[in-house]
Write an enzyme that holds these catalytic residues in place. Structure first.
Site, mmCIF file in Angstrom:
data_model
loop_
_atom_site.group_PDB
_atom_site.id
_atom_site.type_symbol
_atom_site.label_atom_id
_atom_site.label_comp_id
_atom_site.label_asym_id
_atom_site.label_seq_id
_atom_site.Cartn_x
_atom_site.Cartn_y
_atom_site.Cartn_z
ATOM 1 N N LYS A 21 7.405 -12.994 33.057
ATOM 2 C CA LYS A 21 7.132 -11.651 32.686
ATOM 3 C C LYS A 21 5.946 -11.967 31.329
ATOM 4 C CE LYS A 21 9.454 -7.573 30.644
ATOM 5 N NZ LYS A 21 10.437 -6.917 30.162
ATOM 6 N N SER A 70 11.539 -2.460 31.434
ATOM 7 C CA SER A 70 10.137 -2.739 31.456
ATOM 8 C C SER A 70 9.714 -4.038 32.228
ATOM 9 C CB SER A 70 9.980 -3.415 29.714
ATOM 10 O OG SER A 70 10.810 -4.449 29.488
ATOM 11 N N SER A 102 16.151 -3.546 30.602
ATOM 12 C CA SER A 102 14.866 -3.818 31.197
ATOM 13 C C SER A 102 15.029 -4.950 32.182
ATOM 14 C CB SER A 102 13.831 -4.171 30.097
ATOM 15 O OG SER A 102 13.540 -3.276 29.427
#
Length: 473
Positions: free
Chosen positions: A79, A154, A178
Site C-alpha cells: 500500500k 482505505s 481499513s
C-alpha cells in the site's frame, strides 16, 4: 503443473511449488505481472507497477540454493502509505507525491526477508482516512465485482488487487477498519492484528504519530483464503527494533480446550441489520457449529459505547495533530467528509479527551473478562451490504452508510483486539452480485484462533473468489 491459471494460485500453493522446485519464482512473478497488465487498467488498484524490479528479484531468488523463506516467490503488493525504499509514500495526497522513502518499513522488510516479491504499490484514499478509495492523485479504485459497489478503504487498492488475481497477498493497514472494509467490499479474507503484533514504523515520517494512532493502527495482509494468512502472518510479525513496543510472541498460542465457545451478537446499534447481512451471519454461525465450535447468542459488554468513544477519541487526536495538514493538503471533498465525521462523532478535546483515553482501559478490561468465557466473538461487520462508490461523499446519510454504524469495526481498534473478516454470503442485489462479510474477533494475541475459525468456515463455505472468477475471468 495444475491447469488452474498461475494467477489464481494461493500463496500456500505457490510457496509449496517453489520449495519443491516444480515452479520458479520468475514463473510466479510473470503470471502476476501479466494479470496486473490485463486487469489493472480497468480497476486502478495498483498505481505504481514494479514489474521490472520484481522480475530482477525473482531471477535472484531462482539463482539461490534453496528457498529464501516461507514466502519464496509469492507475489505481493504494498500500500502506498507505507515506506518502500526508493518509492513515494504519497498516502494518496498530491502534495506528497515526491516524498521518496530512504528505507523499507518493517512490514516491507519482513515480507522481502521471507521471499515475497513486490510487484506493485496499491491505491488508498487521501490520508488513508476513508472507507472508499479515491483521491485526486491517482483517481478511483474499482471493485472487481463491478462498479455498483465500492472497493472499500482505505486499503481498497489492496483488496481489489488480490481478489482480481494481482498477487496472492496484499499488504494493508487498519486504524478504524481499513483492512476489514476492503475485505468485506471485495470478498477477501483478512485478520486485523492486535496491538503490538506486527512491527510498524515509517522511516520517512517527520514526527511520531499520536498515542492513539500508535495503539489503534496496525499492519496486516489481505488474502483470498484463511490458509494464506496462516502461511504469511508468521513472517509479518517478525521483530524489528524500530518498533520498541512490538510484542515478540509466536504466531501460534496454546491450544484451547474443545469446544471453543463463540459468542454471536446481532447487536445493530439501532441501525437495523439488512437481511443479507443476517444471512451471512447465520451461515457463519452454522459453519462454525458444524465444525465443532460451541456457538451461543451472547452480546459482549458495552459494545456501542466502546465503538463510539473510540472513534470520537481518535477523531479528537486526528483533529488536533493532523487536522491542519488535512485542511491544507486535502481536497475540498475530503474536508467536507471530515466535517461530517466531526458532526456525527464529535471529537473529544482537552481534558475530556484525556479522560476518555484513560477510560479505554475500562472497556478493554470488560472485554478481556468476557473473552475469558468466549474466546471468539462473531458479529456483523457492515450492517448493510457494502455501499456504492462515493457514497461517503453524499452528505450525512452517505457518511452514516459508510461509517456511521461501523461500531463493530471501531471497537476492535480502540481496544487493540484482533479481528478477522471473511465473506460467507453472496447477495444478489439490484445493482449486481456482491459479497457479504462477517467479523470474528478474539482474545488478545490470538489471531491464530481467529484464522482457525475462518478456515473452519471455509470448510463449508467456498471462498468468494471462486464465484467472482466465474464471472470475471
Amino acid at each position: 503443473m495444475s491447469k488452474v491459471p498461475l494467477w489464481q494460485w494461493s500463496a500456500v500453493k505457490i510457496a509449496s511449488a517453489t520449495k519443491d522446485g516444480s515452479l520458479t519464482a520468475i514463473e510466479a512473478t510473470e503470471a502476476a505481472i501479466a494479470r496486473m497488465q490485463e486487469v489493472n487498467p480497468n480497476l486502478n488498484a495498483v498505481v505504481e507497477s514494479l514489474a521490472d524490479a520484481a522480475r530482477a528479484e525473482a531471477e535472484t531468488l531462482d539463482a539461490k540454493e534453496g528457498p529464501k523463506g516461507p514466502l519464496h516467490g509469492v507475489p505481493v503488493t504494498i500500500k502506498i502509505n507505507v515506506d518502500q525504499k526508493g518509492h513515494a509514500t504519497s498516502n494518496g495526497v498530491a502534495a506528497f507525491k515526491d516524498m521518496i522513502a530512504h528505507d523499507d518499513a518493517p512490514v516491507v522488510r519482513n515480507l522481502k526477508a521471507a521471499g515475497a516479491i513486490v510487484i506493485g504499490r496499491t491505491n488508498t484514499p487521501e490520508f488513508s482516512f476513508r472507507a472508499d478509495t479515491d483521491n485526486p492523485l491517482y483517481g478511483r479504485t474499482h471493485n472487481p465485482w463491478g462498479r455498483h459497489v465500492s472497493a472499500g478503504g482505505s486499503s481498497g487498492g489492496a483488496g481489489s488487487a488480490v481478489m482480481a488475481g494481482i498477487g496472492a497477498l496484499a499488504h494493508g493497514n487498519d486504524i478504524g477498519g481499513s483492512l476489514r472494509f476492503p475485505a468485506s467490499a471485495n470478498g477477501a479474507v483478512t485478520v486485523k492484528p492486535g496491538l503490538g503484533r506486527v512491527p510498524a514504523f515509517n522511516p520517512s515520517q517527520k514526527a511520531e504519530r499520536g498515542l492513539l494512532a500508535q495503539s489503534m493502527s496496525v499492519q496486516g495482509l489481505i488474502t483470498r483464503t484463511a490458509g494464506d494468512l496462516h502461511l504469511s502472518m508468521p513472517a509479518l510479525i517478525a521483530a524489528d527494533p524500530r518498533d520498541p513496543f512490538h510484542v515478540p510472541m509466536p504466531w501460534r498460542g496454546e491450544p484451547l480446550k474443545d469446544p471453543i465457545r463463540v459468542a454471536v451478537s446481532r447487536e445493530d446499534f439501532g441501525f437495523g441489520v439488512h437481511s443479507d447481512v443476517a444471512t451471512a451471519l447465520d451461515k457463519a454461525a452454522s459453519a462454525l457449529s458444524d465444525a465443532g465450535y460451541s456457538v451461543e447468542a451472547v452480546d459482549p459488554p458495552l459494545a456501542r459505547e466502546t465503538g463510539e468513544v473510540g472513534y470520537r477519541a481518535l477523531l479528537g487526536e486526528v483533529n488536533a495533530l493532523i487536522g491542519p495538514d488535512i485542511h491544507q493538503y486535502g481536497s475540498t471533498e475530503l474536508n467536507t467528509i471530515f466535517e461530517e465525521y466531526y458532526r456525527q462523532f464529535p471529537p473529544y478535546e482537552g481534558t475530556e479527551l484525556l479522560t476518555m483515553l484513560a477510560q479505554r482501559t475500562h472497556y478493554a478490561r470488560k472485554w478481556s473478562l468476557f473473552l475469558e468465557d468466549y474466546p471468539l466473538v462473531l458479529t456483523p461487520f457492515m450492517l448493510k451490504p457494502f455501499f456504492s462508490p462515493g457514497r461517503d461523499a453524499e452528505g450525512p446519510a452517505g457518511v452514516q452508510d459508510a461509517l456511521g454504524g461501523a461500531h463493530w469495526s471501531f471497537i476492535m481498534n480502540f481496544l487493540g483486539l484482533p479481528a478477522g473478516n471473511l465473506p460467507t454470503h453472496i447477495a444478489e442485489l439490484p445493482g449486481g452480485a456482491q459479497p457479504i462479510g462477517v467479523q470474528i474477533a478474539g482474545r488478545r494475541w490470538r489471531e491464530d484462533l481467529i484464522v482457525d475459525a475462518m478456515q473452519a468456515i471455509e470448510g463449508t463455505i467456498a471462498p468468494a473468489c471462486e464465484t467472482l472468477w466465474a464471472d470475471f475471468p
